[in-house]
Design a protein around this motif. Structure first.
Motif, mmCIF file in Angstrom:
data_model
loop_
_atom_site.group_PDB
_atom_site.id
_atom_site.type_symbol
_atom_site.label_atom_id
_atom_site.label_comp_id
_atom_site.label_asym_id
_atom_site.label_seq_id
_atom_site.Cartn_x
_atom_site.Cartn_y
_atom_site.Cartn_z
ATOM 1 N N ALA A 96 0.830 -1.209 0.000
ATOM 2 C CA ALA A 96 0.000 0.000 0.000
ATOM 3 C C ALA A 96 0.858 1.250 0.000
ATOM 4 O O ALA A 96 0.544 2.241 -0.680
ATOM 5 N N ALA A 97 1.966 1.228 0.760
ATOM 6 C CA ALA A 97 2.852 2.391 0.791
ATOM 7 C C ALA A 97 3.491 2.627 -0.568
ATOM 8 O O ALA A 97 3.598 3.776 -1.026
ATOM 9 N N LEU A 98 3.903 1.553 -1.234
ATOM 10 C CA LEU A 98 4.517 1.698 -2.555
ATOM 11 C C LEU A 98 3.479 2.126 -3.591
ATOM 12 O O LEU A 98 3.761 2.968 -4.462
ATOM 13 N N ALA A 99 2.281 1.560 -3.509
ATOM 14 C CA ALA A 99 1.228 1.917 -4.457
ATOM 15 C C ALA A 99 0.814 3.380 -4.304
ATOM 16 O O ALA A 99 0.386 4.007 -5.287
ATOM 17 N N GLY A 100 0.968 3.920 -3.089
ATOM 18 C CA GLY A 100 0.596 5.308 -2.851
ATOM 19 C C GLY A 100 1.637 6.311 -3.281
ATOM 20 O O GLY A 100 1.435 7.521 -3.099
ATOM 21 N N ALA A 101 2.750 5.829 -3.851
ATOM 22 C CA ALA A 101 3.810 6.735 -4.299
ATOM 23 C C ALA A 101 4.251 6.358 -5.712
ATOM 24 O O ALA A 101 5.422 6.048 -5.945
ATOM 25 N N GLY B 156 5.686 6.185 -9.314
ATOM 26 C CA GLY B 156 6.719 6.927 -10.021
ATOM 27 C C GLY B 156 7.878 7.389 -9.159
ATOM 28 O O GLY B 156 8.875 7.902 -9.697
ATOM 29 N N ARG B 157 7.780 7.215 -7.849
ATOM 30 C CA ARG B 157 8.869 7.652 -6.980
ATOM 31 C C ARG B 157 9.857 6.513 -6.748
ATOM 32 O O ARG B 157 9.454 5.347 -6.590
ATOM 33 N N PRO B 158 11.169 6.801 -6.711
ATOM 34 C CA PRO B 158 12.119 5.753 -6.322
ATOM 35 C C PRO B 158 11.860 5.363 -4.873
ATOM 36 O O PRO B 158 11.572 6.218 -4.034
ATOM 37 N N ALA B 159 11.942 4.075 -4.585
ATOM 38 C CA ALA B 159 11.593 3.607 -3.242
ATOM 39 C C ALA B 159 12.518 2.482 -2.815
ATOM 40 O O ALA B 159 13.073 1.745 -3.644
ATOM 41 N N VAL B 160 12.674 2.356 -1.492
ATOM 42 C CA VAL B 160 13.467 1.284 -0.894
ATOM 43 C C VAL B 160 12.664 0.679 0.250
ATOM 44 O O VAL B 160 12.201 1.400 1.141
ATOM 45 N N VAL B 161 12.470 -0.629 0.203
ATOM 46 C CA VAL B 161 11.853 -1.355 1.306
ATOM 47 C C VAL B 161 12.971 -1.785 2.249
ATOM 48 O O VAL B 161 13.930 -2.444 1.831
ATOM 49 N N VAL B 162 12.871 -1.405 3.514
ATOM 50 C CA VAL B 162 13.952 -1.605 4.485
ATOM 51 C C VAL B 162 13.479 -2.567 5.568
ATOM 52 O O VAL B 162 12.455 -2.330 6.217
ATOM 53 N N THR B 163 14.233 -3.645 5.778
ATOM 54 C CA THR B 163 13.828 -4.633 6.773
ATOM 55 C C THR B 163 15.035 -5.372 7.325
ATOM 56 O O THR B 163 16.102 -5.411 6.699
ATOM 57 N N GLU B 164 14.889 -5.936 8.495
ATOM 58 C CA GLU B 164 15.797 -6.974 8.956
ATOM 59 C C GLU B 164 15.320 -8.306 8.381
ATOM 60 O O GLU B 164 14.190 -8.427 7.925
ATOM 61 N N SER B 165 16.194 -9.303 8.424
ATOM 62 C CA SER B 165 15.743 -10.648 8.068
ATOM 63 C C SER B 165 15.268 -11.335 9.343
ATOM 64 O O SER B 165 14.070 -11.510 9.557
ATOM 65 N N VAL B 166 16.192 -11.692 10.218
ATOM 66 C CA VAL B 166 15.836 -12.151 11.561
ATOM 67 C C VAL B 166 15.857 -10.930 12.471
ATOM 68 O O VAL B 166 16.883 -10.256 12.596
ATOM 69 N N PHE B 167 14.736 -10.626 13.090
ATOM 70 C CA PHE B 167 14.649 -9.401 13.894
ATOM 71 C C PHE B 167 15.349 -9.603 15.235
ATOM 72 O O PHE B 167 15.269 -10.671 15.852
ATOM 73 N N SER B 168 16.018 -8.552 15.664
ATOM 74 C CA SER B 168 16.993 -8.669 16.740
ATOM 75 C C SER B 168 16.373 -8.814 18.119
ATOM 76 O O SER B 168 17.058 -9.242 19.046
ATOM 77 N N VAL B 169 15.111 -8.459 18.303
ATOM 78 C CA VAL B 169 14.504 -8.535 19.630
ATOM 79 C C VAL B 169 13.706 -9.824 19.799
ATOM 80 O O VAL B 169 13.923 -10.580 20.742
ATOM 81 N N ASP B 170 12.796 -10.121 18.890
ATOM 82 C CA ASP B 170 11.962 -11.317 19.018
ATOM 83 C C ASP B 170 12.479 -12.510 18.229
ATOM 84 O O ASP B 170 12.016 -13.638 18.422
ATOM 85 N N GLY B 171 13.392 -12.282 17.298
ATOM 86 C CA GLY B 171 13.975 -13.389 16.557
ATOM 87 C C GLY B 171 13.104 -13.959 15.465
ATOM 88 O O GLY B 171 13.375 -15.056 14.954
ATOM 89 N N ASP B 172 12.047 -13.230 15.061
ATOM 90 C CA ASP B 172 11.187 -13.725 13.989
ATOM 91 C C ASP B 172 11.774 -13.358 12.629
ATOM 92 O O ASP B 172 12.629 -12.489 12.501
ATOM 93 N N LEU B 173 11.300 -14.036 11.601
ATOM 94 C CA LEU B 173 11.877 -13.930 10.260
ATOM 95 C C LEU B 173 10.954 -13.172 9.323
ATOM 96 O O LEU B 173 9.760 -13.468 9.236
ATOM 97 N N ALA B 174 11.511 -12.199 8.616
ATOM 98 C CA ALA B 174 10.733 -11.436 7.649
ATOM 99 C C ALA B 174 10.398 -12.299 6.432
ATOM 100 O O ALA B 174 11.183 -13.167 6.041
ATOM 101 N N PRO B 175 9.240 -12.056 5.801
ATOM 102 C CA PRO B 175 8.879 -12.782 4.573
ATOM 103 C C PRO B 175 9.614 -12.191 3.375
ATOM 104 O O PRO B 175 9.052 -11.451 2.568
ATOM 105 N N LEU B 176 10.878 -12.515 3.248
ATOM 106 C CA LEU B 176 11.748 -11.829 2.291
ATOM 107 C C LEU B 176 11.307 -12.047 0.845
ATOM 108 O O LEU B 176 11.348 -11.108 0.037
ATOM 109 N N ALA B 177 10.914 -13.261 0.490
ATOM 110 C CA ALA B 177 10.503 -13.510 -0.893
ATOM 111 C C ALA B 177 9.270 -12.681 -1.252
ATOM 112 O O ALA B 177 9.201 -12.088 -2.338
ATOM 113 N N GLU B 178 8.309 -12.593 -0.330
ATOM 114 C CA GLU B 178 7.098 -11.808 -0.588
ATOM 115 C C GLU B 178 7.416 -10.314 -0.666
ATOM 116 O O GLU B 178 6.893 -9.594 -1.519
ATOM 117 N N LEU B 179 8.283 -9.856 0.219
ATOM 118 C CA LEU B 179 8.680 -8.447 0.177
ATOM 119 C C LEU B 179 9.390 -8.113 -1.122
ATOM 120 O O LEU B 179 9.185 -7.047 -1.712
#
Length: 378
Positions: A152-157, A159-182
């Motif tokens: 939704a954030a990308l669709a709302g912008a 034509g603008r250059p954009a960067v999706v910023v994430t951790e893979s394994v998050f440092s506090v809870d240790g959960d894993l980002a859905p990297l392929a979907e992102l």
């Protein structure tokens, strides 16, 4: 007392009242504790081959790098490590920094162009948050692990250059980002994907190449990877990995690279040795995964709220900040070091104990440490 010091003292008293005072606790080289607080996941920081490589480089090069990478700080060890990391991670090139924090600041800034939009996960590490802030670009923070919100954030912008910023394994809870979907979403909108792989390098993916490689994204031209060298590799420093053109841009323009003293050659040589061991360390990774599962089962059976770890980070919820501090202190008094995370170090209002798996710890000591954590629980 001058007024500005009175102001700092007043703020310190408020933090103390909220249970948010922090203290530095020195440890000796011979401290007799079971360490479930550090990030030495594969137990390589004290591996004989790692220590020997560092000692040899210390004798040869001396204590420090003596200058920035572009002046006198680049040694054979630095370049060998960068070549090894590029081959391991499957990227065009890598660039080594003196810390993961500076690597993240430099990477975010390098990817920003005029009118750029940064889309940042709400649980991202402070270094990514600060990188977004100092870049000067508009940043939209999306709910944790919410791919639809990112889209939704990308669709709302448009034509603008954009960067999706994430951790893979998050440092506090240790959960894993859905990297392929992102990545699918980012590519659909022509955006880049920046992944901090700090807690996954050496732990996840083929030959420990990290979660990005594990998601099949190694070497993709629209993916940039950062990581620290201070966790599974047991040393210190950071790395940015990506296309050759990006590394060239960082060398020419990256302030956190150009103006910072290079990491010491002895540390770099030790990390280089650790990288070889980690790459061949499938048995170490299997043991780490087994221990992470043991933590979840044992603490969960005791009625504690435990995260489901994707790698070597396990989060245990505490009732509040003061209780978390007392719990961690009780564990330490009984010879077990655990992490204690409270606001503002947590991405929400929850306080936690954070346990990090270290396969270098004797298994009997590891199991005893879990008993201590349960027995000291509030």
């Amino acid at each position: 007392m001058p007024s500005w010091l009175e102001g700092l003292d007043r703020r310190a008293r408020l933090r103390a009242k909220a249970g948010l005072t922090r203290r530095l606790r020195p440890r000796s080289a011979t401290e007799d504790v079971v360490d479930l607080a550090g990030n030495d996941y594969l137990g390589l920081s004290r591996h004989p081959a790692v220590v020997a490589a560092a000692a040899e480089a210390l004798t040869g090069y001396g204590l420090g790098a003596t200058g920035s990478r572009l002046v006198r700080g680049s040694t054979d060890a630095h370049h060998a490590l960068e070549d090894t990391l590029a081959d391991w991670l499957g990227t065009g090139r890598t660039l080594v920094y003196s810390s993961g924090y500076l690597a993240n600041l430099g990477a975010v800034r390098a990817l920003v162009r005029p009118r750029s939009l940064l889309v940042s996960d709400a649980h991202n590490h402070a270094s990514l948050i600060d990188g977004c802030k100092i870049s000067g670009a508009e940043t939209r923070v999306t709910p944790h692990l919410d791919v639809d919100a990112v889209e939704a954030a990308l669709a709302g912008a448009p034509g603008r250059p954009a960067v999706v910023v994430t951790e893979s394994v998050f440092s506090v809870d240790g959960d894993l980002a859905p990297l392929a979907e992102l990545h699918d979403v980012a590519r659909r909108y022509g955006a880049l994907l920046l992944v901090d792989d700090a807690h996954a390098l050496g732990v996840l993916g083929p030959a420990g190449a990290g979660a990005v490689a594990g998601a099949g994204l190694a070497g993709e031209p629209d993916v940039v990877v950062t990581a620290t060298l201070s966790k599974a590799l047991g040393g210190a420093g950071g790395v940015v990995a990506g296309p050759t053109e990006l590394v060239r841009h960082l060398v020419d323009t990256g302030r956190t690279f150009i103006y910072d003293t290079a990491p010491p050659p002895a540390v770099v040589a030790g990390v280089l040795a650790a990288a070889g061991l980690a790459r061949a360390g499938d048995a170490l990774r299997a043991e780490l995964a087994d221990r992470a599962g043991t933590v979840t089962r044992r603490l969960g059976a005791a009625g504690l709220a435990v995260s489901a770890p994707a790698a070597g980070v396990v989060s245990v919820t505490a009732p509040g900040p003061e209780t978390a501090v007392a719990w961690a202190a009780d564990c330490r008094d009984r010879g077990v070091a655990v992490g204690c995370f409270r606001p503002p170090s947590t991405p929400d209002t929850r306080s936690r104990l954070r346990l990090t798996i270290n396969v270098g710890i004797d298994r009997a000591d590891f199991d005893r440490a879990l008993d201590v954590i349960v027995e000291c629980a509030p």
